[in-house]
Design a protein around this motif. Structure first.
Motif, PDB file in Angstrom:
ATOM      1  N   LEU B 173     -26.820 -24.739 -11.800  1.00  0.00           N
ATOM      2  CA  LEU B 173     -25.828 -24.117 -10.927  1.00  0.00           C
ATOM      3  C   LEU B 173     -24.488 -24.042 -11.644  1.00  0.00           C
ATOM      4  N   ALA B 174     -23.693 -23.031 -11.278  1.00  0.00           N
ATOM      5  CA  ALA B 174     -22.326 -22.978 -11.784  1.00  0.00           C
ATOM      6  C   ALA B 174     -21.377 -22.928 -10.603  1.00  0.00           C
ATOM      7  N   LEU B 175     -20.269 -23.619 -10.749  1.00  0.00           N
ATOM      8  CA  LEU B 175     -19.254 -23.654  -9.699  1.00  0.00           C
ATOM      9  C   LEU B 175     -17.935 -23.235 -10.326  1.00  0.00           C
ATOM     10  N   PRO B 176     -17.629 -21.927 -10.312  1.00  0.00           N
ATOM     11  CA  PRO B 176     -16.359 -21.489 -10.893  1.00  0.00           C
ATOM     12  C   PRO B 176     -15.216 -21.763  -9.919  1.00  0.00           C
ATOM     13  N   LEU B 177     -14.344 -22.655 -10.293  1.00  0.00           N
ATOM     14  CA  LEU B 177     -13.219 -22.995  -9.413  1.00  0.00           C
ATOM     15  C   LEU B 177     -12.022 -22.128  -9.758  1.00  0.00           C
ATOM     16  N   ILE B 178     -11.391 -21.560  -8.712  1.00  0.00           N
ATOM     17  CA  ILE B 178     -10.230 -20.711  -8.925  1.00  0.00           C
ATOM     18  C   ILE B 178      -9.131 -21.172  -7.978  1.00  0.00           C
ATOM     19  N   GLY B 179      -7.940 -21.361  -8.521  1.00  0.00           N
ATOM     20  CA  GLY B 179      -6.817 -21.762  -7.694  1.00  0.00           C
ATOM     21  C   GLY B 179      -6.633 -23.261  -7.683  1.00  0.00           C
ATOM     22  N   THR B 180      -5.557 -23.682  -7.013  1.00  0.00           N
ATOM     23  CA  THR B 180      -5.206 -25.095  -7.011  1.00  0.00           C
ATOM     24  C   THR B 180      -6.180 -25.890  -6.156  1.00  0.00           C
ATOM     25  N   LEU B 181      -6.524 -27.066  -6.643  1.00  0.00           N
ATOM     26  CA  LEU B 181      -7.420 -27.933  -5.886  1.00  0.00           C
ATOM     27  C   LEU B 181      -6.597 -28.914  -5.066  1.00  0.00           C
ATOM     28  N   ASP B 182      -6.757 -28.899  -3.752  1.00  0.00           N
ATOM     29  CA  ASP B 182      -6.143 -29.948  -2.945  1.00  0.00           C
ATOM     30  C   ASP B 182      -7.261 -30.679  -2.199  1.00  0.00           C
ATOM     31  N   SER B 183      -6.871 -31.656  -1.414  1.00  0.00           N
ATOM     32  CA  SER B 183      -7.889 -32.492  -0.769  1.00  0.00           C
ATOM     33  C   SER B 183      -8.824 -31.664   0.116  1.00  0.00           C
ATOM     34  N   ALA B 184      -8.219 -30.752   0.916  1.00  0.00           N
ATOM     35  CA  ALA B 184      -9.023 -29.977   1.851  1.00  0.00           C
ATOM     36  C   ALA B 184     -10.026 -29.113   1.096  1.00  0.00           C
ATOM     37  N   ILE B 207     -19.276 -27.226 -13.685  1.00  0.00           N
ATOM     38  CA  ILE B 207     -18.028 -26.984 -12.958  1.00  0.00           C
ATOM     39  C   ILE B 207     -17.055 -26.329 -13.928  1.00  0.00           C
ATOM     40  N   ASP B 208     -16.759 -25.054 -13.662  1.00  0.00           N
ATOM     41  CA  ASP B 208     -15.896 -24.302 -14.575  1.00  0.00           C
ATOM     42  C   ASP B 208     -14.491 -24.245 -14.004  1.00  0.00           C
ATOM     43  N   ILE B 209     -13.522 -24.801 -14.736  1.00  0.00           N
ATOM     44  CA  ILE B 209     -12.162 -24.858 -14.196  1.00  0.00           C
ATOM     45  C   ILE B 209     -11.211 -23.924 -14.944  1.00  0.00           C
ATOM     46  N   THR B 210     -11.774 -22.827 -15.487  1.00  0.00           N
ATOM     47  CA  THR B 210     -10.924 -21.843 -16.165  1.00  0.00           C
ATOM     48  C   THR B 210      -9.827 -21.340 -15.226  1.00  0.00           C
ATOM     49  N   GLY B 211     -10.149 -21.193 -13.942  1.00  0.00           N
ATOM     50  CA  GLY B 211      -9.193 -20.614 -12.994  1.00  0.00           C
ATOM     51  C   GLY B 211      -8.306 -21.628 -12.306  1.00  0.00           C
ATOM     52  N   VAL B 212      -8.367 -22.880 -12.736  1.00  0.00           N
ATOM     53  CA  VAL B 212      -7.493 -23.890 -12.128  1.00  0.00           C
ATOM     54  C   VAL B 212      -6.208 -23.978 -12.949  1.00  0.00           C
ATOM     55  N   PRO B 213      -5.070 -23.648 -12.346  1.00  0.00           N
ATOM     56  CA  PRO B 213      -3.831 -23.529 -13.130  1.00  0.00           C
ATOM     57  C   PRO B 213      -3.333 -24.855 -13.701  1.00  0.00           C
ATOM     58  N   ASP B 236     -26.727 -33.814 -12.831  1.00  0.00           N
ATOM     59  CA  ASP B 236     -25.689 -34.062 -13.829  1.00  0.00           C
ATOM     60  C   ASP B 236     -24.652 -32.953 -13.766  1.00  0.00           C
ATOM     61  N   CYS B 237     -23.407 -33.291 -14.060  1.00  0.00           N
ATOM     62  CA  CYS B 237     -22.356 -32.276 -14.071  1.00  0.00           C
ATOM     63  C   CYS B 237     -21.810 -32.089 -15.481  1.00  0.00           C
ATOM     64  N   ILE B 238     -21.498 -30.843 -15.793  1.00  0.00           N
ATOM     65  CA  ILE B 238     -20.808 -30.528 -17.041  1.00  0.00           C
ATOM     66  C   ILE B 238     -19.521 -29.808 -16.648  1.00  0.00           C
ATOM     67  N   VAL B 239     -18.402 -30.223 -17.221  1.00  0.00           N
ATOM     68  CA  VAL B 239     -17.144 -29.543 -16.931  1.00  0.00           C
ATOM     69  C   VAL B 239     -16.865 -28.562 -18.066  1.00  0.00           C
ATOM     70  N   SER B 240     -16.470 -27.340 -17.720  1.00  0.00           N
ATOM     71  CA  SER B 240     -16.163 -26.378 -18.775  1.00  0.00           C
ATOM     72  C   SER B 240     -14.864 -25.653 -18.464  1.00  0.00           C
ATOM     73  N   VAL B 260     -19.329 -34.989 -19.579  1.00  0.00           N
ATOM     74  CA  VAL B 260     -19.536 -34.055 -20.671  1.00  0.00           C
ATOM     75  C   VAL B 260     -18.668 -32.840 -20.414  1.00  0.00           C
ATOM     76  N   SER B 261     -17.942 -32.426 -21.438  1.00  0.00           N
ATOM     77  CA  SER B 261     -17.024 -31.314 -21.251  1.00  0.00           C
ATOM     78  C   SER B 261     -17.227 -30.303 -22.377  1.00  0.00           C
ATOM     79  N   LYS B 262     -17.301 -29.035 -22.000  1.00  0.00           N
ATOM     80  CA  LYS B 262     -17.471 -27.970 -22.997  1.00  0.00           C
ATOM     81  C   LYS B 262     -16.323 -26.988 -22.841  1.00  0.00           C
ATOM     82  N   SER B 263     -15.998 -26.299 -23.947  1.00  0.00           N
ATOM     83  CA  SER B 263     -14.799 -25.465 -23.865  1.00  0.00           C
ATOM     84  C   SER B 263     -15.039 -24.194 -23.054  1.00  0.00           C
ATOM     85  N   THR B 264     -16.237 -23.634 -23.126  1.00  0.00           N
ATOM     86  CA  THR B 264     -16.479 -22.410 -22.355  1.00  0.00           C
ATOM     87  C   THR B 264     -17.728 -22.566 -21.493  1.00  0.00           C
TER      88      THR B 264
END
Lengths: 132, 292
Positions: B173-184, B207-213, B236-240, B260-264
């Motif tokens: 699975l991929a979870l592209p995160l976009i925007g600021t992450l807050d608790s809610a 978990i792709d955090i390209t869109g997290v400022p 397992d989770c991979i952060v990219s 584990v973290s990957k650049s892309t």
């Protein structure tokens, strides 16, 4: 229900928790499981909790304890089938259970234990492979 | 005095209704209510007529007490008008002016009917001013409530839109995160991710955090929670997609992501395929020079 049944399948002990755990039940399970691991010489313990809907810090710690005890007795513990809500609760409680291996379902959990056992049995060649 | 003024106002509105409406409409048009093209002349005319009729009835029944039951119909009408204007995108000034511009014609009408009696004219003017202020404020309150409703709905829609869970392959699975992450939002993201892990029987989540400022200690903590929860479920989770500046900030802040973290996303996907026992290779024919 006074006791949670423990099934033996090959070298693996399987426990499925299908009722809400209360503290005494958890303690009884810990005791029974310890005795069974020592008695049968099992190398793996699979705890299936897909029916468990409510957890508290005590149950979380019990899982951690079982894993630690099993490790001392040379058995690998895998927890399988945890529900999302339970996972979130445990994380919020600060119990990340870092000492326990987890699997999505029983099938994967068993495969995980078997892999591990095969690796242990074949330790020498595994080490040789690693050195390459 | 106040009673006299209210009586004078009631009398004036009843007697001069047509004149007041004509003057009011002229003022509204001069004020540019129609210029934006958001509302038609006939509609404005109907609104003015309804408001004046209900104002006349309210005055006759309950004087200047805007909270009285006799004013319920007028309050509803104004609420309706102001809510529809909030949605049509009118400015707050336009909306408030709809009521406040009624003052001038009413004052003029009082002057015409009670010009000879200064006491009654002053009382009537005072009563009218008081009444229209109250109605104007009511309009503003409803207008703001309408705007807040719109903003709230948009916020909810954005939250739903920006947390998709995408299936890349069997069990990945991929979870592209976009925007600021807050608790809610983290709560929503975590629930979506965990539910998707169950539904898809996923072994690996990227978990792709390209869109997290920005990633500060709080955001990192939220991420770690999601990763820990996924691990408890057996995935397992991979952060990219950690950008260079963010990596620097994180190190300077002392934030540690022990995952584990990957650049892309592509690198993370390749690792996920490898871990699930798959490889991606180029077909031989594509490499051969004869292939066109």
């Amino acid at each position: 229900m006074d006791r949670i049944p423990i099934l033996k399948l090959g070298g693996v002990l399987i426990v499925t928790i299908q009722v809400d755990m209360h503290d005494r039940l958890a303690l009884a399970l810990e005791e029974d499981l310890t005795a069974r691991i020592a008695g049968t010489g099992a190398r793996g313990v699979l705890i299936e909790i897909s029916a468990l809907e409510i957890v508290d810090s005590f149950i979380g710690r019990m899982l951690d304890n079982i894993a630690a005890i099993s490790r001392v007795l040379d058995a690998e513990t895998v927890v399988a089938g945890m529900r999302p809500a339970v996972a979130i609760t445990l994380v919020e409680l600060g119990l990340e259970l870092t000492g326990i291996r987890t699997a999505l379902n029983v099938e994967r959990g068993l495969a995980m234990i078997r892999d591990r056992l095969a690796e242990d049995d074949d330790l020498e060649s595994a080490r040789a492979r690693h050195d390459d | 005095m106040a009673v006299d003024g209210t009586a004078a106002l009631t009398q004036t509105v009843a007697a001069e209704e047509a004149g007041i409406r004509a003057a009011w409409l002229a003022l509204l048009k001069a004020g540019g209510s129609l210029q934006t093209g958001r509302i038609r002349e006939a509609e404005l005319d109907t609104q003015a007529r309804t408001v004046l009729e209900q104002l006349r009835d309210g005055l006759a029944a309950a004087g200047t007490d805007v909270r009285a039951d006799a004013y319920a119909a007028l309050r509803d009408t104004l609420s309706e008008i102001s809510r529809s204007r909030a949605i049509q995108g009118f400015t707050p000034t336009d909306t408030a002016n709809f009521v406040f511009s009624l003052k001038e014609p009413v004052f003029a009408a009082i002057d015409r009917t009670h010009g000879g009696d200064p006491a009654a004219a002053t009382g009537g003017t005072w009563a009218a001013s008081h009444l229209l202020d109250a109605l104007g404020l009511h309009t503003m309150e409803v207008f703001l409530a309408g705007r807040e409703e719109v903003i709230g709905r948009q916020g909810q829609e954005i939250a739903e839109l920006s947390t998709p869970v995408v299936r890349l392959w069997d069990g990945i699975l991929a979870l592209p995160l976009i925007g600021t992450l807050d608790s809610a939002r983290t709560g929503v993201v975590m629930e979506n991710l965990l539910q998707a892990i169950v539904d898809e029987e996923a072994e690996i989540a990227i978990i792709d955090i390209t869109g997290v400022p920005t990633v500060d200690t709080l955001v990192a903590q939220h991420l770690l929670k999601a990763i820990a929860a996924a691990r408890l479920m057996g995935a397992d989770c991979i952060v990219s997609g950690i950008r260079p500046q963010i990596a620097q900030t994180m190190v300077h802040l002392g934030v540690e992501l022990n995952v584990v973290s990957k650049s892309t996303l592509a690198d993370a996907f390749a690792l996920a395929l490898k871990r699930t026992g798959r490889i991606v290779t180029r077909r031989q024919s594509a490499l051969s020079p004869t292939a066109s």
